[in-house]
Design a protein around this motif. Structure first.
Motif, PDB file in Angstrom:
ATOM      1  N   ALA A 305     -45.906  18.515  79.105  1.00 60.74           N
ATOM      2  CA  ALA A 305     -44.600  17.709  79.277  1.00 60.74           C
ATOM      3  C   ALA A 305     -44.648  16.351  78.594  1.00 60.74           C
ATOM      4  O   ALA A 305     -43.943  15.642  78.007  1.00 60.74           O
ATOM      5  N   THR A 306     -45.852  15.567  79.102  1.00 61.26           N
ATOM      6  CA  THR A 306     -46.266  14.422  78.599  1.00 61.26           C
ATOM      7  C   THR A 306     -46.423  14.318  77.059  1.00 61.26           C
ATOM      8  O   THR A 306     -46.195  13.396  76.445  1.00 61.26           O
ATOM      9  N   ASP A 307     -47.108  15.320  76.623  1.00 64.10           N
ATOM     10  CA  ASP A 307     -47.424  15.435  75.260  1.00 64.10           C
ATOM     11  C   ASP A 307     -46.124  15.525  74.566  1.00 64.10           C
ATOM     12  O   ASP A 307     -45.967  14.918  73.281  1.00 64.10           O
ATOM     13  N   ALA A 308     -45.256  16.417  74.904  1.00 68.21           N
ATOM     14  CA  ALA A 308     -44.174  16.673  74.268  1.00 68.21           C
ATOM     15  C   ALA A 308     -42.916  15.724  74.178  1.00 68.21           C
ATOM     16  O   ALA A 308     -42.454  15.372  73.174  1.00 68.21           O
ATOM     17  N   TYR A 309     -42.903  14.885  75.258  1.00 64.59           N
ATOM     18  CA  TYR A 309     -42.058  13.902  75.377  1.00 64.59           C
ATOM     19  C   TYR A 309     -42.387  12.529  74.534  1.00 64.59           C
ATOM     20  O   TYR A 309     -41.723  12.252  73.676  1.00 64.59           O
ATOM     21  N   ASP A 310     -43.693  12.285  74.609  1.00 60.48           N
ATOM     22  CA  ASP A 310     -44.396  11.100  73.845  1.00 60.48           C
ATOM     23  C   ASP A 310     -44.096  11.223  72.190  1.00 60.48           C
ATOM     24  O   ASP A 310     -43.705  10.477  71.542  1.00 60.48           O
ATOM     25  N   THR A 311     -44.486  12.893  71.976  1.00 57.95           N
ATOM     26  CA  THR A 311     -44.600  13.172  70.497  1.00 57.95           C
ATOM     27  C   THR A 311     -43.167  13.250  70.062  1.00 57.95           C
ATOM     28  O   THR A 311     -42.568  12.828  68.822  1.00 57.95           O
ATOM     29  N   ALA A 312     -41.997  13.646  70.787  1.00 60.05           N
ATOM     30  CA  ALA A 312     -40.589  13.775  70.463  1.00 60.05           C
ATOM     31  C   ALA A 312     -39.903  12.217  70.235  1.00 60.05           C
ATOM     32  O   ALA A 312     -39.290  12.084  69.450  1.00 60.05           O
ATOM     33  N   ALA A 313     -40.358  11.449  71.368  1.00 62.51           N
ATOM     34  CA  ALA A 313     -39.852   9.900  71.118  1.00 62.51           C
ATOM     35  C   ALA A 313     -40.446   9.550  69.713  1.00 62.51           C
ATOM     36  O   ALA A 313     -39.601   8.594  69.371  1.00 62.51           O
ATOM     37  N   ARG A 314     -41.634   9.435  69.452  1.00 59.29           N
ATOM     38  CA  ARG A 314     -42.078   8.885  68.180  1.00 59.29           C
ATOM     39  C   ARG A 314     -41.513   9.567  66.998  1.00 59.29           C
ATOM     40  O   ARG A 314     -41.047   8.833  66.172  1.00 59.29           O
ATOM     41  N   ASP A 315     -41.427  11.081  67.092  1.00 57.36           N
ATOM     42  CA  ASP A 315     -41.017  11.796  65.826  1.00 57.36           C
ATOM     43  C   ASP A 315     -39.441  11.593  65.571  1.00 57.36           C
ATOM     44  O   ASP A 315     -38.991  11.566  64.435  1.00 57.36           O
ATOM     45  N   CYS A 316     -38.661  11.583  66.486  1.00 61.02           N
ATOM     46  CA  CYS A 316     -37.317  11.335  66.412  1.00 61.02           C
ATOM     47  C   CYS A 316     -37.002  10.065  65.861  1.00 61.02           C
ATOM     48  O   CYS A 316     -36.065  10.017  64.858  1.00 61.02           O
ATOM     49  N   VAL A 317     -37.665   8.964  66.329  1.00 61.79           N
ATOM     50  CA  VAL A 317     -37.559   7.868  65.521  1.00 61.79           C
ATOM     51  C   VAL A 317     -37.632   7.766  64.076  1.00 61.79           C
ATOM     52  O   VAL A 317     -37.307   7.229  63.465  1.00 61.79           O
ATOM     53  N   GLN A 318     -38.873   8.552  63.886  1.00 63.40           N
ATOM     54  CA  GLN A 318     -39.369   8.684  62.438  1.00 63.40           C
ATOM     55  C   GLN A 318     -38.366   9.347  61.644  1.00 63.40           C
ATOM     56  O   GLN A 318     -38.410   9.091  60.409  1.00 63.40           O
ATOM     57  N   ILE A 319     -38.061  10.395  62.014  1.00 61.99           N
ATOM     58  CA  ILE A 319     -37.018  11.129  61.109  1.00 61.99           C
ATOM     59  C   ILE A 319     -35.726  10.323  60.974  1.00 61.99           C
ATOM     60  O   ILE A 319     -35.182  10.399  59.965  1.00 61.99           O
ATOM     61  N   HIS A 320     -35.330   9.543  61.987  1.00 57.68           N
ATOM     62  CA  HIS A 320     -34.188   8.692  61.677  1.00 57.68           C
ATOM     63  C   HIS A 320     -34.198   7.611  60.686  1.00 57.68           C
ATOM     64  O   HIS A 320     -33.292   6.824  60.229  1.00 57.68           O
ATOM     65  N   GLY A 321     -35.687   7.115  60.377  1.00 58.38           N
ATOM     66  CA  GLY A 321     -35.820   5.938  59.604  1.00 58.38           C
ATOM     67  C   GLY A 321     -35.578   4.941  60.126  1.00 58.38           C
ATOM     68  O   GLY A 321     -35.656   4.636  61.362  1.00 58.38           O
ATOM     69  N   GLY A 322     -34.980   3.726  59.452  1.00 58.56           N
ATOM     70  CA  GLY A 322     -34.689   2.391  59.863  1.00 58.56           C
ATOM     71  C   GLY A 322     -33.630   2.632  60.975  1.00 58.56           C
ATOM     72  O   GLY A 322     -33.761   1.671  61.984  1.00 58.56           O
ATOM     73  N   ILE A 323     -32.659   3.278  61.012  1.00 56.92           N
ATOM     74  CA  ILE A 323     -31.747   3.301  61.907  1.00 56.92           C
ATOM     75  C   ILE A 323     -32.266   3.695  63.196  1.00 56.92           C
ATOM     76  O   ILE A 323     -31.629   3.202  64.520  1.00 56.92           O
ATOM     77  N   GLY A 324     -33.337   4.476  63.400  1.00 57.45           N
ATOM     78  CA  GLY A 324     -33.717   4.691  64.964  1.00 57.45           C
ATOM     79  C   GLY A 324     -34.351   3.736  65.675  1.00 57.45           C
ATOM     80  O   GLY A 324     -34.649   3.925  66.681  1.00 57.45           O
ATOM     81  N   VAL A 325     -34.892   2.467  64.992  1.00 55.21           N
ATOM     82  CA  VAL A 325     -35.420   1.641  65.775  1.00 55.21           C
ATOM     83  C   VAL A 325     -34.312   0.202  66.024  1.00 55.21           C
ATOM     84  O   VAL A 325     -34.570  -0.637  66.669  1.00 55.21           O
ATOM     85  N   THR A 326     -33.117   0.632  65.841  1.00 57.08           N
ATOM     86  CA  THR A 326     -31.917  -0.234  66.245  1.00 57.08           C
ATOM     87  C   THR A 326     -31.583  -0.097  67.700  1.00 57.08           C
ATOM     88  O   THR A 326     -31.989   0.880  68.146  1.00 57.08           O
ATOM     89  N   TRP A 327     -30.965  -1.208  67.934  1.00 57.17           N
ATOM     90  CA  TRP A 327     -30.685  -1.305  69.745  1.00 57.17           C
ATOM     91  C   TRP A 327     -29.567  -0.403  69.856  1.00 57.17           C
ATOM     92  O   TRP A 327     -29.723   0.510  70.614  1.00 57.17           O
TER      93      TRP A 327
END
Length: 364
Positions: A305-327
């Protein structure tokens, strides 16, 4: 063990998610990031109203008498919503200490209050990098605790704590009221977790277990809390998977949805695999409650579960591109929570070592 939920359990999962979708506000959660000492009172009032605080407490003490499977389903819904209070998991650990401890009078006094949400409990086991230190710095003598427990989850708001301490005859688990205990807030990137250093100065406490019994009970508490946390991580990872999928189907580049590109679709497919493995391990661990294999199943669930959540958090931001890191996008809420949950109840190194130590010689 079956990994299929029955009709009643499916109803709990569906209702929990529906209620939280209606009552948890992203804007309210964003407002809890910077202030120290605040939590989402709307969420906690909802948890009390829905009976989640009483879910795993025996009926004899005013609870619903359900088990780890049902509590895990609620935790999964709270993970998807990035719930702004940590009390369900910590309270469950304290409940198990009271139920399985040696002081029936203490259980009778506290469990009804925890069931109604009148009182909030936490668990203070770790010191520094040691999840369950063999020689804890906090000492117990003559019915009193002395010493500091650092970065206790929920410590800023809890009314009582189950504390791992060193007594004259070995380790003890003791329950202490926190009314007069010094609390130093720990500013973190996820402040609604309410981390605090608890300073015990001859604080009155009552023993729940001591010696080998205390060590066994502490390990069992830790495994149970790890399974609840694993469900919460699965909920968060699944929510991010859906967010990434929906964005990839609507965001277009070069005249087509970005989900049509292999680099994106393969990433989402890999996330799906991680989420389903983590879900299966979490359900299996909850179903193993009370069996000889429970601790190993808990370690499996926690690691995946730790691996899944950590990976999902990183990859979801990556898929969104620049908008993914906005507040305002709010994906950082999951990134913060993924990191917080990764270190609560023991980090990956602890659970990997635990798993390896118990498997040496068994699977060779």
């Amino acid at each position: 063990m079956s990994i299929l939920h029955d009709e009643g359990q499916v109803a709990i999962a569906t209702q929990s998610r529906r209620v939280l979708d209606a009552r948890v506000s992203k804007d309210r959660l964003l407002g809890l990031i910077e202030p120290v000492g605040r939590y989402d009172t709307v969420f906690w009032d909802t948890a009390i109203e829905q009976g989640w605080t009483a879910l795993a407490i025996p009926e004899a003490h005013g609870g619903l008498g359900l088990g780890l499977i049902e509590l895990g389903l609620v935790a999964q819904a709270t993970g998807a919503a990035t719930a702004g209070a940590p009390f369900l998991t910590q309270g469950y650990g304290a409940v198990r200490a009271l139920v399985d401890g040696a002081d029936a009078d203490l259980a009778a006094a506290w469990l009804p209050r925890l069931a109604t949400g009148e009182a909030i409990a936490t668990v203070a086991l770790a010191e520094g990098n040691a999840v369950l230190p063999p020689q804890p710095v906090v000492s117990y003598a003559d019915g009193r605790l002395t010493g500091v427990k650092p970065a206790v989850t929920g410590g800023l708001a809890a009314d009582c704590a189950v504390v791992w301490a060193m007594g004259a005859q070995g380790p003890v688990l003791a329950l202490a009221e926190l009314g007069e205990v010094g609390r130093t807030p720990v500013h973190s990137f996820d402040n609604s977790r309410l981390y605090a250093d608890l300073a015990f100065a001859a604080t009155p406490a009552r023993v729940l277990a001591q010696g080998a019994a205390a060590r066994n009970l502490a390990h069992d508490m830790l495994a149970r809390m790890a399974v609840v946390t694993a469900h919460e991580q699965v909920g968060g990872a699944e929510a991010l998977l859906f967010i990434a999928r929906d964005y990839a189907l609507t965001r277009k580049a070069f005249g087509q949805p970005i989900g049509a590109f292999q680099s994106v679709k393969h990433r989402i497919a890999e996330l799906y695999g991680l989420v389903e493995i983590a879900r299966a391990n979490a359900i299996h661990a909850a179903a193993c409650e009370g069996t000889a294999d429970f601790a190993l199943a808990a370690a499996d669930a926690r690691i995946s579960a730790t691996d899944a959540y950590d990976t999902a958090a990183r990859d979801c931001v990556q898929i969104h591109g620049g908008i993914g890191v906005t507040w305002d996008a709010g994906l950082h809420l999951h990134m913060r929570r993924a990191r917080s949950l990764a270190i609560e109840q023991g980090n990956l190194l602890f659970w990997e070592d635990y798993l390896v130590d118990h498997l040496v010689g068994e699977a060779a």
